[in-house]
Scaffold this motif. Structure first.
Motif, PDB file in Angstrom:
ATOM      1  N   LEU A  14      41.700  57.095  52.993  1.00  0.00           N
ATOM      2  CA  LEU A  14      41.057  58.287  52.962  1.00  0.00           C
ATOM      3  C   LEU A  14      42.131  59.140  52.901  1.00  0.00           C
ATOM      4  O   LEU A  14      41.768  60.076  52.410  1.00  0.00           O
ATOM      5  N   GLN A  15      43.540  58.962  53.017  1.00  0.00           N
ATOM      6  CA  GLN A  15      44.260  59.885  53.414  1.00  0.00           C
ATOM      7  C   GLN A  15      45.041  60.119  52.101  1.00  0.00           C
ATOM      8  O   GLN A  15      44.701  60.721  51.278  1.00  0.00           O
ATOM      9  N   GLU A  16      44.718  59.006  50.718  1.00  0.00           N
ATOM     10  CA  GLU A  16      44.663  59.009  48.900  1.00  0.00           C
ATOM     11  C   GLU A  16      44.369  60.242  48.587  1.00  0.00           C
ATOM     12  O   GLU A  16      44.422  60.827  47.941  1.00  0.00           O
ATOM     13  N   LEU A  17      42.649  59.838  48.871  1.00  0.00           N
ATOM     14  CA  LEU A  17      41.349  60.709  48.304  1.00  0.00           C
ATOM     15  C   LEU A  17      41.517  62.170  48.976  1.00  0.00           C
ATOM     16  O   LEU A  17      41.365  62.771  47.862  1.00  0.00           O
ATOM     17  N   GLU A  18      41.793  62.331  50.079  1.00  0.00           N
ATOM     18  CA  GLU A  18      42.468  63.535  50.497  1.00  0.00           C
ATOM     19  C   GLU A  18      43.677  64.228  49.675  1.00  0.00           C
ATOM     20  O   GLU A  18      43.366  65.611  49.257  1.00  0.00           O
ATOM     21  N   LEU A  19      44.371  63.351  49.154  1.00  0.00           N
ATOM     22  CA  LEU A  19      45.251  64.143  48.559  1.00  0.00           C
ATOM     23  C   LEU A  19      45.145  63.811  47.075  1.00  0.00           C
ATOM     24  O   LEU A  19      45.443  65.155  46.471  1.00  0.00           O
ATOM     25  N   LEU A  20      44.131  63.564  46.152  1.00  0.00           N
ATOM     26  CA  LEU A  20      43.934  63.345  45.394  1.00  0.00           C
ATOM     27  C   LEU A  20      42.829  64.427  45.372  1.00  0.00           C
ATOM     28  O   LEU A  20      43.384  65.210  44.324  1.00  0.00           O
ATOM     29  N   ARG A  21      42.279  64.491  46.495  1.00  0.00           N
ATOM     30  CA  ARG A  21      41.530  66.264  46.369  1.00  0.00           C
ATOM     31  C   ARG A  21      42.151  67.276  46.464  1.00  0.00           C
ATOM     32  O   ARG A  21      41.592  68.424  45.482  1.00  0.00           O
ATOM     33  N   THR A  22      43.186  67.175  46.954  1.00  0.00           N
ATOM     34  CA  THR A  22      44.081  68.806  46.729  1.00  0.00           C
ATOM     35  C   THR A  22      44.987  68.501  45.815  1.00  0.00           C
ATOM     36  O   THR A  22      44.635  70.128  45.255  1.00  0.00           O
ATOM     37  N   ARG A  23      45.007  67.175  44.973  1.00  0.00           N
ATOM     38  CA  ARG A  23      45.700  67.447  44.049  1.00  0.00           C
ATOM     39  C   ARG A  23      44.859  67.926  42.202  1.00  0.00           C
ATOM     40  O   ARG A  23      44.665  69.252  42.221  1.00  0.00           O
ATOM     41  N   ILE A  24      43.657  67.809  42.563  1.00  0.00           N
ATOM     42  CA  ILE A  24      41.600  67.890  41.503  1.00  0.00           C
ATOM     43  C   ILE A  24      42.801  69.798  41.684  1.00  0.00           C
ATOM     44  O   ILE A  24      42.009  70.784  40.549  1.00  0.00           O
ATOM     45  N   ILE A  25      42.216  70.129  43.124  1.00  0.00           N
ATOM     46  CA  ILE A  25      41.682  71.537  43.553  1.00  0.00           C
ATOM     47  C   ILE A  25      43.178  72.300  42.358  1.00  0.00           C
ATOM     48  O   ILE A  25      42.985  73.346  42.110  1.00  0.00           O
ATOM     49  N   ALA A  26      44.305  71.937  42.887  1.00  0.00           N
ATOM     50  CA  ALA A  26      45.774  72.344  41.993  1.00  0.00           C
ATOM     51  C   ALA A  26      45.228  72.479  41.244  1.00  0.00           C
ATOM     52  O   ALA A  26      46.111  73.418  40.434  1.00  0.00           O
ATOM     53  N   ASN A  27      44.995  71.472  39.688  1.00  0.00           N
ATOM     54  CA  ASN A  27      44.954  71.123  39.028  1.00  0.00           C
ATOM     55  C   ASN A  27      43.816  72.480  38.826  1.00  0.00           C
ATOM     56  O   ASN A  27      44.105  72.868  37.454  1.00  0.00           O
ATOM     57  N   GLY A  37      34.479  79.332  43.560  1.00  0.00           N
ATOM     58  CA  GLY A  37      35.021  78.510  44.580  1.00  0.00           C
ATOM     59  C   GLY A  37      34.197  77.346  45.279  1.00  0.00           C
ATOM     60  O   GLY A  37      34.287  76.627  46.061  1.00  0.00           O
ATOM     61  N   ARG A  38      32.659  77.470  44.469  1.00  0.00           N
ATOM     62  CA  ARG A  38      31.292  76.460  44.943  1.00  0.00           C
ATOM     63  C   ARG A  38      31.997  74.678  44.771  1.00  0.00           C
ATOM     64  O   ARG A  38      30.966  74.591  45.585  1.00  0.00           O
ATOM     65  N   THR A  39      32.575  74.733  44.286  1.00  0.00           N
ATOM     66  CA  THR A  39      32.830  73.065  42.768  1.00  0.00           C
ATOM     67  C   THR A  39      33.400  72.956  44.264  1.00  0.00           C
ATOM     68  O   THR A  39      34.442  71.946  44.256  1.00  0.00           O
ATOM     69  N   ILE A  40      35.003  73.977  44.282  1.00  0.00           N
ATOM     70  CA  ILE A  40      36.430  72.953  45.286  1.00  0.00           C
ATOM     71  C   ILE A  40      35.648  72.961  46.247  1.00  0.00           C
ATOM     72  O   ILE A  40      35.834  72.140  47.269  1.00  0.00           O
ATOM     73  N   ALA A  41      34.906  74.414  46.610  1.00  0.00           N
ATOM     74  CA  ALA A  41      34.555  73.272  48.563  1.00  0.00           C
ATOM     75  C   ALA A  41      32.938  72.743  48.558  1.00  0.00           C
ATOM     76  O   ALA A  41      33.057  71.825  49.360  1.00  0.00           O
ATOM     77  N   SER A  42      32.727  72.231  47.567  1.00  0.00           N
ATOM     78  CA  SER A  42      32.054  71.029  46.675  1.00  0.00           C
ATOM     79  C   SER A  42      32.142  69.591  47.421  1.00  0.00           C
ATOM     80  O   SER A  42      31.882  68.676  47.520  1.00  0.00           O
ATOM     81  N   LEU A  43      33.994  69.716  46.837  1.00  0.00           N
ATOM     82  CA  LEU A  43      34.164  68.749  47.233  1.00  0.00           C
ATOM     83  C   LEU A  43      34.669  67.838  48.452  1.00  0.00           C
ATOM     84  O   LEU A  43      35.067  68.644  49.820  1.00  0.00           O
ATOM     85  N   GLY A  63      32.148  66.389  35.592  1.00  0.00           N
ATOM     86  CA  GLY A  63      33.265  65.809  34.716  1.00  0.00           C
ATOM     87  C   GLY A  63      33.248  67.243  33.283  1.00  0.00           C
ATOM     88  O   GLY A  63      34.534  66.945  32.655  1.00  0.00           O
ATOM     89  N   VAL A  64      32.112  68.103  33.399  1.00  0.00           N
ATOM     90  CA  VAL A  64      32.316  69.351  32.708  1.00  0.00           C
ATOM     91  C   VAL A  64      33.892  69.814  32.779  1.00  0.00           C
ATOM     92  O   VAL A  64      34.121  70.833  31.765  1.00  0.00           O
ATOM     93  N   LEU A  65      34.520  70.066  33.805  1.00  0.00           N
ATOM     94  CA  LEU A  65      35.849  70.583  34.082  1.00  0.00           C
ATOM     95  C   LEU A  65      36.354  69.854  32.867  1.00  0.00           C
ATOM     96  O   LEU A  65      37.490  70.656  33.460  1.00  0.00           O
ATOM     97  N   GLU A  66      36.828  69.131  32.763  1.00  0.00           N
ATOM     98  CA  GLU A  66      37.463  68.241  31.512  1.00  0.00           C
ATOM     99  C   GLU A  66      36.539  68.183  30.416  1.00  0.00           C
ATOM    100  O   GLU A  66      37.526  69.191  28.855  1.00  0.00           O
ATOM    101  N   ILE A 132      42.402  68.089  34.766  1.00  0.00           N
ATOM    102  CA  ILE A 132      42.122  67.886  36.188  1.00  0.00           C
ATOM    103  C   ILE A 132      42.357  66.834  37.248  1.00  0.00           C
ATOM    104  O   ILE A 132      42.275  66.969  38.351  1.00  0.00           O
ATOM    105  N   TYR A 133      41.087  65.873  36.784  1.00  0.00           N
ATOM    106  CA  TYR A 133      41.322  65.117  37.257  1.00  0.00           C
ATOM    107  C   TYR A 133      42.085  63.551  36.441  1.00  0.00           C
ATOM    108  O   TYR A 133      42.399  62.637  37.614  1.00  0.00           O
TER     109      TYR A 133
END
Length: 169
Positions: A14-27, A37-43, A63-66, A132-133
């Motif tokens: 859970l902790q590492e996936l939350e960090l992954l989520r944060t990095r994806i949003i930053a990317n 911002g709806r895609t970010i809110a959906s993560l 996947g279309v983000l990449e 992105i991810y």
């Protein structure tokens, strides 16, 4: 040898996936891939029976983000979707004479939607990206492995022994 519990392993994941989520949003922000911002809110990071998962709730294929979107069939109301994207990004068409801004923007959204339907998005035509991810997932796997790998192996070994003992009863 210490044994890791399911809740310990789940906590690390859970902790590492939350960090992954944060990095994806930053990317996404760095790449300019945020409009409303709806895609970010959906993560969301959600616990599962076996650990945890990073999911998107109710949004387009992530996947279309990449990869971008290839040409072809588009969803019903695609021109309106493009219009909403333009509004979220603050993009406006050049007005032509006495044409209203709304009319100019609608015409531009229609033209963009037709171009995407014929050729795909510019990201797709450029071959996509992996920033992105895709580059983040191996980092997350390595971090999880580093934190619980040895202990998890011991836990699995112990579980197999317990299951083998139960089978023989």
């Amino acid at each position: 040898m210490p044994v890791i519990t399911n809740s310990d392993a789940q906590g690390v994941v859970l902790q590492e996936l939350e960090l992954l989520r944060t990095r994806i949003i930053a990317n996404m922000r760095t790449a300019g891939a945020v409009a409303s911002g709806r895609t970010i809110a959906s993560l969301r990071v959600v616990p599962t029976d076996g650990g945890a998962a990073l999911v998107t709730t109710g949004r387009m294929p992530f996947g279309v983000l990449e990869t971008g979107r290839r040409g072809g069939r588009v969803p019903q109301g695609f021109t309106q979707i493009i219009r909403e994207w333009m509004a979220a990004k603050g993009i406006h068409a050049q007005r032509n004479g006495s044409q209203s801004q709304e009319r100019a923007d609608s015409s531009m959204a229609w033209a963009i939607s037709r171009k995407i339907a014929r050729e795909g998005t510019s990201l797709f035509r450029r071959g996509g990206r992996d920033t992105i991810y895709s580059q983040e997932i191996p980092k997350t796997i390595a971090a999880i492995d580093a934190k619980i790998g040895v202990l998890f192996d011991a836990y699995v070994d112990e579980s197999i022994k317990l299951n083998n003992n139960e089978v023989g009863r």
